[in-house]
Design an enzyme around this catalytic site. Sequence first.
Site, PDB file in Angstrom:
ATOM      1  CB  ALA A 207      -3.477 -25.879  20.399  1.00  0.00           C
TER       2      ALA A 207
ATOM      3  CB  SER B 194      -9.726 -20.135  21.657  1.00  0.00           C
ATOM      4  OG  SER B 194     -10.030 -21.623  21.015  1.00  0.00           O
TER       5      SER B 194
ATOM      6  CB  CYS C 256      -8.946 -55.005   9.127  1.00  0.00           C
ATOM      7  SG  CYS C 256      -7.234 -54.105   9.167  1.00  0.00           S
TER       8      CYS C 256
ATOM      9  CG  HIS D  17     -10.281 -33.034  20.728  1.00  0.00           C
ATOM     10  ND1 HIS D  17     -10.105 -31.711  20.700  1.00  0.00           N
ATOM     11  CD2 HIS D  17     -11.290 -32.985  21.087  1.00  0.00           C
ATOM     12  CE1 HIS D  17     -11.064 -30.925  21.161  1.00  0.00           C
ATOM     13  NE2 HIS D  17     -12.064 -32.034  21.420  1.00  0.00           N
TER      14      HIS D  17
ATOM     15  CB  THR E 269       2.318 -22.062  21.285  1.00  0.00           C
ATOM     16  OG1 THR E 269       2.194 -21.614  22.638  1.00  0.00           O
ATOM     17  CG2 THR E 269       0.977 -22.181  20.663  1.00  0.00           C
TER      18      THR E 269
ATOM     19  CB  CYS F 117      -5.012 -51.029   6.128  1.00  0.00           C
ATOM     20  SG  CYS F 117      -4.744 -52.408   7.299  1.00  0.00           S
TER      21      CYS F 117
ATOM     22  CG  ASN G  24      -6.027 -18.564  26.368  1.00  0.00           C
ATOM     23  OD1 ASN G  24      -5.601 -19.612  26.142  1.00  0.00           O
ATOM     24  ND2 ASN G  24      -6.739 -17.919  25.648  1.00  0.00           N
TER      25      ASN G  24
ATOM     26  CG  PHE H 291      -6.265 -25.633  16.314  1.00  0.00           C
ATOM     27  CD1 PHE H 291      -5.632 -26.182  17.460  1.00  0.00           C
ATOM     28  CD2 PHE H 291      -6.056 -26.771  15.300  1.00  0.00           C
ATOM     29  CE1 PHE H 291      -5.227 -27.529  17.494  1.00  0.00           C
ATOM     30  CE2 PHE H 291      -5.673 -27.984  15.206  1.00  0.00           C
ATOM     31  CZ  PHE H 291      -5.349 -28.351  16.387  1.00  0.00           C
TER      32      PHE H 291
ATOM     33  CB  VAL I  37      -3.746 -35.011  19.068  1.00  0.00           C
ATOM     34  CG1 VAL I  37      -5.103 -34.928  19.179  1.00  0.00           C
ATOM     35  CG2 VAL I  37      -3.084 -34.019  18.340  1.00  0.00           C
TER      36      VAL I  37
HETATM   37  N1  APR Z   1       0.381 -19.349  27.063  1.00  0.00           N
HETATM   38  C1  APR Z   1      -1.147 -19.092  26.903  1.00  0.00           C
HETATM   39  N2  APR Z   1      -1.933 -19.155  26.034  1.00  0.00           N
HETATM   40  C2  APR Z   1      -1.436 -19.401  24.781  1.00  0.00           C
HETATM   41  C3  APR Z   1      -0.035 -19.531  24.488  1.00  0.00           C
HETATM   42  C4  APR Z   1       0.943 -19.723  25.506  1.00  0.00           C
HETATM   43  N3  APR Z   1       2.266 -20.010  25.308  1.00  0.00           N
HETATM   44  N4  APR Z   1       0.107 -19.889  23.288  1.00  0.00           N
HETATM   45  C5  APR Z   1      -1.249 -19.621  22.701  1.00  0.00           C
HETATM   46  N5  APR Z   1      -1.951 -19.323  23.460  1.00  0.00           N
HETATM   47  C6  APR Z   1      -3.316 -19.225  23.665  1.00  0.00           C
HETATM   48  C7  APR Z   1      -4.062 -18.499  22.401  1.00  0.00           C
HETATM   49  O1  APR Z   1      -4.219 -17.091  22.515  1.00  0.00           O
HETATM   50  C8  APR Z   1      -5.487 -19.007  22.338  1.00  0.00           C
HETATM   51  O2  APR Z   1      -6.372 -18.396  22.717  1.00  0.00           O
HETATM   52  O3  APR Z   1      -4.155 -20.370  23.368  1.00  0.00           O
HETATM   53  C9  APR Z   1      -5.381 -20.449  22.781  1.00  0.00           C
HETATM   54  C10 APR Z   1      -5.160 -21.668  21.693  1.00  0.00           C
HETATM   55  O4  APR Z   1      -6.622 -21.548  21.177  1.00  0.00           O
HETATM   56  P1  APR Z   1      -6.674 -22.626  19.962  1.00  0.00           P
HETATM   57  O5  APR Z   1      -5.610 -22.422  19.106  1.00  0.00           O
HETATM   58  O6  APR Z   1      -8.479 -22.205  19.595  1.00  0.00           O
HETATM   59  O7  APR Z   1      -6.706 -24.108  20.523  1.00  0.00           O
HETATM   60  P2  APR Z   1      -7.704 -24.806  21.234  1.00  0.00           P
HETATM   61  O8  APR Z   1      -8.462 -24.187  22.231  1.00  0.00           O
HETATM   62  O9  APR Z   1      -6.887 -26.139  21.959  1.00  0.00           O
HETATM   63  O10 APR Z   1      -8.767 -25.393  20.301  1.00  0.00           O
HETATM   64  C11 APR Z   1      -9.422 -26.584  20.471  1.00  0.00           C
HETATM   65  O11 APR Z   1     -10.214 -26.914  18.399  1.00  0.00           O
HETATM   66  O12 APR Z   1      -9.635 -27.396  15.943  1.00  0.00           O
HETATM   67  C12 APR Z   1      -9.938 -27.876  17.200  1.00  0.00           C
HETATM   68  O13 APR Z   1      -9.473 -30.075  18.004  1.00  0.00           O
HETATM   69  C13 APR Z   1      -8.681 -28.846  17.707  1.00  0.00           C
HETATM   70  O14 APR Z   1      -8.117 -29.432  19.933  1.00  0.00           O
HETATM   71  C14 APR Z   1      -8.610 -28.418  18.887  1.00  0.00           C
HETATM   72  C15 APR Z   1      -9.812 -27.532  19.621  1.00  0.00           C
END
Ligand code: APR
Length: 260
Positions: free
Chosen positions: A29, A203, A139, A128, A33, A161, A227, A40, A110
């Site tokens: 995710a 993360s 169905c 995911h 951002t 549906c 990250n 998340f 997603v």
């Molecule tokens: N550049 C680099 N890193 C970033 C940025 C950015 N612009 N913005 C946020 N981050 C880092 C945050 O510091 C965090 O460590 O991205 C990481 C996002 O981690 P999560 O929010 O945990 O997202 P993700 O790892 O994709 O979660 C995995 O958890 O809830 C489930 O299904 C959901 O696919 C998701 C899965």
Amino acid sequence: MAEEIFEKDINALADLIVKSEKILVFSGAGISTESGIPDFRSPGGFWTRFDPEDFTIQKFISDENSRRKHWGAMTEGGLITPDAKPNLAHYAIAELEEMGKLYGIVTQNVDGLHQKAGNSEDLVFQLHGDMSHARCLSCNDRYPMEEVMEWVKQGEDVPDCRSCGGILKPDAVYFGESLPMEVLSESQYRAETCDMCIVLGSSLVVYPAANIPVIASRSKASLVIVNMEPTDMDHMAEFCIKSKAGEVMSRTMEKVREKA
Ligand code: APR
């Protein structure tokens, strides 16, 4: 001082990309951002506003009130983002494909932004699922999410549906659901056979997805983690860049073009 370190890391990342031919990108995710989609687990992230316990498949199918909560959270919470646009990080990965260096993208997201940025469908492995459609659990009829969002906007807060009145669920994978097996096994295969793995914005706390960079690293691929926050896999990486994926990847691709 920070700029010099950043410059050194960008150069090192560009050198590895120039040397590599089968690069596997693993995105979370954090790559989206900068497209305005909350992640998340950062402050303000989706799980800081909604309870993951409410987002299990069991809860979703158990009662209508849970489904009302889900649809409300997905629309207000920023999980359904048909108007979101790719950002610099997505376009940098599309450029890797144009260069013939992209072995695949394993994404937890997603939002479909890799495909919107120009990456080929057959190189994007959505572990995911995705939010582009909703499917009937009885169905199996599928509806484009834009269409379902229209029904929700007109007040149908638990869309059903149209063919059989069954429960409609987005194509994203919920906690408690198994991942699409063929996508997972192809992702694992590519992690075993890539020569480089770049993690962008995750993360790395959700399994089995988080195993992908570990498999790559154990299969002797060079692993780089981009990250903002530290992850449990940092010790396995050649190096980590704790900066924004958009800036890191766009600056890196400038260097790759110079060096190539
Ligand atoms: N550049 C680099 N890193 C970033 C940025 C950015 N612009 N913005 C946020 N981050 C880092 C945050 O510091 C965090 O460590 O991205 C990481 C996002 O981690 P999560 O929010 O945990 O997202 P993700 O790892 O994709 O979660 C995995 O958890 O809830 C489930 O299904 C959901 O696919 C998701 C899965």
